[in-house]
Design a protein around this motif. Structure first.
Motif, PDB file in Angstrom:
ATOM      1  N   PRO A 142      58.465  75.899  31.304  1.00 56.15           N
ATOM      2  CA  PRO A 142      57.396  76.877  30.994  1.00 56.15           C
ATOM      3  C   PRO A 142      57.420  78.116  32.042  1.00 56.15           C
ATOM      4  CG  PRO A 142      56.213  74.957  31.722  1.00 56.15           C
ATOM      5  CD  PRO A 142      57.542  74.557  31.472  1.00 56.15           C
ATOM      6  N   ASP A 153      57.381  83.726  39.334  1.00 53.11           N
ATOM      7  CA  ASP A 153      56.590  84.160  38.025  1.00 53.11           C
ATOM      8  C   ASP A 153      56.033  85.374  38.169  1.00 53.11           C
ATOM      9  OD1 ASP A 153      57.653  81.848  36.429  1.00 53.11           O
ATOM     10  OD2 ASP A 153      56.564  80.465  38.183  1.00 53.11           O
ATOM     11  N   THR A 157      56.482  88.881  36.256  1.00 51.45           N
ATOM     12  CA  THR A 157      55.341  89.482  35.261  1.00 51.45           C
ATOM     13  C   THR A 157      54.832  90.812  35.646  1.00 51.45           C
ATOM     14  OG1 THR A 157      54.339  87.291  35.014  1.00 51.45           O
ATOM     15  CG2 THR A 157      52.941  89.051  34.520  1.00 51.45           C
ATOM     16  N   ASP A 177      56.908  85.637  26.549  1.00 55.99           N
ATOM     17  CA  ASP A 177      55.851  84.859  26.540  1.00 55.99           C
ATOM     18  C   ASP A 177      55.384  84.380  27.851  1.00 55.99           C
ATOM     19  OD1 ASP A 177      54.314  82.394  25.029  1.00 55.99           O
ATOM     20  OD2 ASP A 177      55.681  81.180  26.578  1.00 55.99           O
ATOM     21  N   LEU A 178      56.230  84.164  28.786  1.00 56.69           N
ATOM     22  CA  LEU A 178      55.625  83.872  30.316  1.00 56.69           C
ATOM     23  C   LEU A 178      54.946  85.060  30.690  1.00 56.69           C
ATOM     24  CD1 LEU A 178      56.123  82.484  33.027  1.00 56.69           C
ATOM     25  CD2 LEU A 178      57.887  84.136  33.574  1.00 56.69           C
ATOM     26  N   ARG A 181      51.344  84.885  29.283  1.00 55.64           N
ATOM     27  CA  ARG A 181      50.426  83.757  29.722  1.00 55.64           C
ATOM     28  C   ARG A 181      50.124  83.905  31.148  1.00 55.64           C
ATOM     29  NH1 ARG A 181      53.791  79.552  30.788  1.00 55.64           N
ATOM     30  NH2 ARG A 181      55.736  80.460  30.027  1.00 55.64           N
ATOM     31  N   MET A 182      51.016  84.702  31.888  1.00 55.20           N
ATOM     32  CA  MET A 182      50.595  84.864  33.247  1.00 55.20           C
ATOM     33  C   MET A 182      49.427  85.955  33.462  1.00 55.20           C
ATOM     34  SD  MET A 182      52.316  83.098  35.223  1.00 55.20           S
ATOM     35  CE  MET A 182      52.425  83.865  36.910  1.00 55.20           C
ATOM     36  N   ALA A 184      47.295  86.445  31.165  1.00 53.67           N
ATOM     37  CA  ALA A 184      46.012  85.939  30.442  1.00 53.67           C
ATOM     38  C   ALA A 184      45.436  85.019  31.582  1.00 53.67           C
ATOM     39  CB  ALA A 184      46.216  85.258  29.318  1.00 53.67           C
ATOM     40  N   ARG A 185      45.770  84.769  32.845  1.00 55.38           N
ATOM     41  CA  ARG A 185      45.059  84.020  33.538  1.00 55.38           C
ATOM     42  C   ARG A 185      43.808  84.767  34.114  1.00 55.38           C
ATOM     43  NH1 ARG A 185      48.118  79.601  35.600  1.00 55.38           N
ATOM     44  NH2 ARG A 185      47.150  79.637  37.326  1.00 55.38           N
TER      45      ARG A 185
END
Length: 195
Positions: A142, A153, A157, A177-178, A181-182, A184-185
């Motif tokens: 992931p 990562d 991003t 997608d990565l 997700r990053m 959204a942290r």
């Protein structure tokens, strides 16, 4: 306490985000490049800079690496094969993604107008499109290096967001997608609230 000199709307975002992920307190000076604050921290006027224990560290990736190593988080241990793989991703992103974005920025608004070569941007965009599928193919989980989120990562991003704003190609599905997700942290979202 750490002191970060550099605006969020720059590579300073990476350092601020790293500190938020680490849960470390810091003072933030939202200085612009070549401002008095930036020049006081770094004779080149480049941002970000990190002041800690009476020393100043420059370059966002050097700062991120220092913080990750110091706090033993968001990184693999030095001298391990996992760290070598992590470093390979970091260097690939710097060489084949960020370098292209920075060159495009230089020829758009950084260099004096008479020194800009706008035509170079098409070539840079083509190179970028060639690099992303290689990065995506090298992902082993992931996150770029597998199951654990690491410095590259975060770096990728930031670069993918920069590329979008600069009109470069969309990222392929796994990298998009990565990025989602990053971004959204919680730590990333907190940085977006900073000046």
């Amino acid at each position: 306490m750490y002191k970060v000199i550099g605006s969020r709307a720059s590579r300073g975002l990476r350092v601020l985000w790293m500190l938020e992920e680490l849960g470390q307190p810091y003072e933030h000076v939202p200085a612009k490049p070549r401002s008095d604050e930036a020049l006081a921290a770094n004779p080149s006027g480049k941002i970000p800079a990190l002041q800690v224990d009476g020393e100043t560290i420059t370059d966002a990736v050097a700062i991120m690496t220092y913080l990750a190593d110091r706090h033993e988080a968001l990184t693999f241990g030095a001298g391990t094969l996992e760290r070598a793989r992590q470093d390979a991703f970091t260097l690939m992103i710097l060489d084949e993604v960020e370098n292209l974005l920075w060159m495009a920025a230089r020829h758009t608004f950084v260099l004096p107008e008479e020194r800009r070569v706008p035509e170079i941007k098409d070539s840079l965009k083509w190179e970028y499109e060639q690099a992303l599928p290689r990065l995506e193919a090298a992902m082993t989980g992931p996150f770029l290096t597998g199951e654990m989120m690491t410095l590259p990562d975060m770096l990728l991003t930031h670069c993918l967001g920069w590329a979008e704003r600069a009109g470069f190609a969309e990222a392929p599905a796994k990298l998009a997608d990565l990025r989602a997700r990053m971004e959204a942290r919680d730590a990333f979202q907190r940085v977006l609230e900073l000046p």
